[in-house]
Design an enzyme around this catalytic site. Structure first.
Site, short mmCIF file in Angstrom:
data_model
loop_
_atom_site.label_atom_id
_atom_site.label_comp_id
_atom_site.label_asym_id
_atom_site.label_seq_id
_atom_site.Cartn_x
_atom_site.Cartn_y
_atom_site.Cartn_z
N ASP A 140 -3.98 -1.20 -3.78
CA ASP A 140 -2.72 -0.50 -4.03
C ASP A 140 -3.07 0.89 -4.56
O ASP A 140 -4.17 1.12 -5.06
CB ASP A 140 -1.86 -1.26 -5.06
CG ASP A 140 -0.37 -0.92 -4.93
OD1 ASP A 140 0.37 -1.71 -4.32
OD2 ASP A 140 0.04 0.16 -5.42
N SER A 141 -2.11 1.82 -4.44
CA SER A 141 -2.34 3.16 -4.96
C SER A 141 -1.77 3.31 -6.37
O SER A 141 -1.81 4.40 -6.94
CB SER A 141 -1.72 4.20 -4.02
OG SER A 141 -0.37 3.90 -3.80
N ASP A 184 1.96 -5.40 3.34
CA ASP A 184 3.34 -5.34 2.86
C ASP A 184 3.64 -3.92 2.39
O ASP A 184 3.85 -3.68 1.20
CB ASP A 184 3.54 -6.36 1.73
CG ASP A 184 4.98 -6.41 1.26
OD1 ASP A 184 5.89 -6.00 2.01
OD2 ASP A 184 5.21 -6.87 0.12
N ARG A 223 5.12 -15.57 -0.19
CA ARG A 223 3.92 -15.83 -1.00
C ARG A 223 3.58 -17.32 -0.93
O ARG A 223 2.42 -17.70 -0.75
CB ARG A 223 4.15 -15.37 -2.45
CG ARG A 223 4.16 -13.85 -2.59
CD ARG A 223 4.18 -13.40 -4.04
NE ARG A 223 5.51 -13.42 -4.63
CZ ARG A 223 6.33 -12.36 -4.67
NH1 ARG A 223 5.98 -11.20 -4.17
NH2 ARG A 223 7.52 -12.46 -5.23
N PHE A 253 -1.28 -3.23 -0.11
CA PHE A 253 -0.02 -2.84 -0.77
C PHE A 253 0.35 -3.99 -1.72
O PHE A 253 1.44 -4.56 -1.65
CB PHE A 253 1.10 -2.61 0.26
CG PHE A 253 0.73 -1.64 1.36
CD1 PHE A 253 0.81 -0.27 1.15
CD2 PHE A 253 0.27 -2.11 2.59
CE1 PHE A 253 0.47 0.62 2.18
CE2 PHE A 253 -0.07 -1.23 3.60
CZ PHE A 253 0.03 0.14 3.41
N CYS A 309 9.73 -3.40 5.61
CA CYS A 309 10.99 -3.47 4.85
C CYS A 309 11.85 -2.26 5.20
O CYS A 309 12.72 -1.85 4.43
CB CYS A 309 10.73 -3.56 3.36
SG CYS A 309 9.82 -2.19 2.68
N1 SAH Z 1 3.41 -7.19 -1.78
C1 SAH Z 1 3.94 -6.76 -3.06
C2 SAH Z 1 4.98 -5.65 -2.94
C3 SAH Z 1 4.50 -4.40 -2.24
S1 SAH Z 1 5.49 -2.99 -2.52
C4 SAH Z 1 4.44 -7.98 -3.83
O1 SAH Z 1 4.48 -9.08 -3.26
O2 SAH Z 1 4.81 -7.83 -4.98
C5 SAH Z 1 4.53 -1.73 -1.81
C6 SAH Z 1 3.34 -1.28 -2.65
O3 SAH Z 1 2.60 -0.34 -1.87
C7 SAH Z 1 3.63 -0.60 -3.97
O4 SAH Z 1 2.98 -1.30 -4.99
C8 SAH Z 1 3.03 0.82 -3.85
O5 SAH Z 1 2.39 1.24 -5.03
C9 SAH Z 1 2.01 0.61 -2.75
N2 SAH Z 1 1.68 1.76 -1.91
C10 SAH Z 1 2.50 2.66 -1.34
N3 SAH Z 1 1.82 3.48 -0.51
C11 SAH Z 1 0.52 3.09 -0.55
C12 SAH Z 1 -0.67 3.54 0.10
N4 SAH Z 1 -0.65 4.53 0.99
N5 SAH Z 1 -1.82 2.90 -0.16
C13 SAH Z 1 -1.86 1.88 -1.06
N6 SAH Z 1 -0.76 1.41 -1.69
C14 SAH Z 1 0.42 2.00 -1.45
#
Ligand code: SAH
Length: 403
Positions: free
Chosen positions: A247-248, A297, A206, A225, A337
């Site tokens: 995000d979802s 991510d 970040r 994400f 990840c």
């Molecule tokens: N970048 C973030 C962490 C991401 S974790 C940070 O720095 O804090 C991954 C995220 O992807 C989660 O919040 C989850 O809700 C979301 N997610 C999972 N599948 C998804 C999809 N198909 N579309 C949108 N979001 C999704």
């Protein structure tokens, strides 16, 4: 003391100090869940002390390779102290810190994160489950934290024959916490958030985004994400004009919006989109919406190497779309990840995505998890987070590219 005798030749990985014994390597011997066993080679010579887990394919997780070491309260205390000593030398730029990172800290199956004066822990193996109370006491005494919340509700516990469990383990009170990370403020809820509440492993990435947004003068940032929008706050702090979080998870987006304002940025610079990332990227492609920086991510697409092929297609797809939506000269921060996708394979996937997008890219940096999430030399499986920072260059299909 119960003993577990290995099949001939199966001692090799232990001699290299790899901390797992798989069920298929064992000739004879068993014990109760979490019980300490002596692991012996086929000829009876000592290899390690470990915790037995009757229902897991990882049948023994090693505590120690030293025959003289006793696995007791004092042992746990020494391991916790060593983990804390390392963290205190890392000068982590946050009061959200991973204190204990499982195998890498010699405590297989234990995750402990510190958020201000609250600890959030996961006990994910039969061995750790057995020592849970001792670990809780040791953590409270050695960290000076006020409270300890348990988030042993990960699905991996089922593999160890353990039920999910969550709640205060020591102390009690509000489960929401505010932390300071680099120059910004972030909030989380240890009871409601993902994992232990937050993704500390991306802390320095970040900061990396913030710096490069500033240096390259990037204006429109798309954070895919996003979870609670940590990357978006970092981008705004770096001078981005606008950020979009996708995000979802609706609750994560509510928190992401709150984070924009908590850090003093006008709400008009932020957009929260509750959608599937893949669909959103396709939508942007159709409508012609473009960005100067994109963060990808995603969650773990490949938990093990067996899922790598399907995961590779999913990674390639979002990276191809992102590279199409990025302006030439723009920055892509892309992560995996998945333990089952190594850094080299990930590089290939992103290269393939760029080629399909008719673009090329200059790798600005190879990224990984923050140093309070160490990988030990003897346990490469622990190395899960890898990323690439890529500056988009117009590809061969673009005649206006340099040269
Ligand atoms: N970048 C973030 C962490 C991401 S974790 C940070 O720095 O804090 C991954 C995220 O992807 C989660 O919040 C989850 O809700 C979301 N997610 C999972 N599948 C998804 C999809 N198909 N579309 C949108 N979001 C999704």
């Amino acid at each position: 003391m119960k003993a577990v005798r290995l099949l001939d030749g199966k001692e090799r990985s232990l001699l290299r100090r790899h901390p797992w014994v798989f069920a298929g390597s064992i000739a004879r011997g068993k014990a109760d869940p979490g019980e300490t066993v002596r692991v012996e080679a086929a000829d009876g010579r000592f290899l390690a002390w470990g915790a037995y887990s009757p229902s897991s394919q990882i049948r023994v997780r090693v505590w120690s390779f030293d025959e003289a070491e006793r696995i007791d309260h004092a042992f746990m205390k020494r391991r916790v102290a060593a983990a804390l000593a390392l963290r205190s030398r890392l000068a982590v730029a946050s009061d959200g810190v991973r204190l204990i990172h499982a195998e890498a800290d010699g405590l297989p199956g234990l995750i402990v994160d510190r958020y201000g004066d609250v600890l959030s822990a996961q006990f994910l193996s039969a061995g750790m489950e057995r020592w849970r109370d001792a670990i809780a006491d040791i953590l409270m005494a050695s960290t000076g934290a006020a409270r300890l919340y348990e988030r042993s509700d990960s699905s991996v516990r089922a593999l160890e024959g353990l039920e999910p469990r969550a709640g205060w383990l020591r102390g009690e009170g509000a489960t929401s916490v505010q932390i300071r990370e680099h120059g910004w403020q972030l909030t989380l809820d240890v009871a409601e958030g993902h994992k232990t509440g937050f993704y500390l492993d991306q802390r320095d990435n970040r900061e990396f985004l913030s710096q490069w947004v500033a240096r390259l003068g990037l204006q429109r940032v798309l954070n895919c994400f996003s979870y609670t929008g940590g990357f978006a706050v970092a981008a705004l702090a770096g001078g981005a004009h606008s950020v979009v979080n996708v995000d979802s998870s609706a609750p994560a987006l509510v928190r992401a919006a709150a984070h924009v304002q908590l850090n003093g940025f006008d709400a008009s610079r932020h957009e929260a989109i509750d959608a599937d990332v893949n669909s959103f990227l396709r939508e942007c492609l159709k409508t012609g919406r473009r960005f100067d920086a994109i963060v990808l991510d995603p969650p773990k697409f490949a938990p093990t190497a067996a899922h790598a092929e399907r995961a590779a297609r999913a990674y390639k797809d979002i990276n191809r779309l992102a590279l199409k939506l990025l302006e030439p000269g723009g920055l892509l921060l892309t992560f995996s990840c998945s333990g089952g996708v190594g850094a080299e394979l990930f590089h290939k996937i992103v290269a393939g995505a760029a080629s399909d997008a008719g673009a090329d890219g200059a790798i600005l940096a190879r990224l990984e998890g923050a140093p309070d999430h160490p990988t030990s030399l003897s346990f490469p499986e622990g190395d899960y987070l890898k990323g690439l920072a890529v500056i988009k260059q117009a590809g061969p299909t673009h005649p206006d590219s340099a040269g």
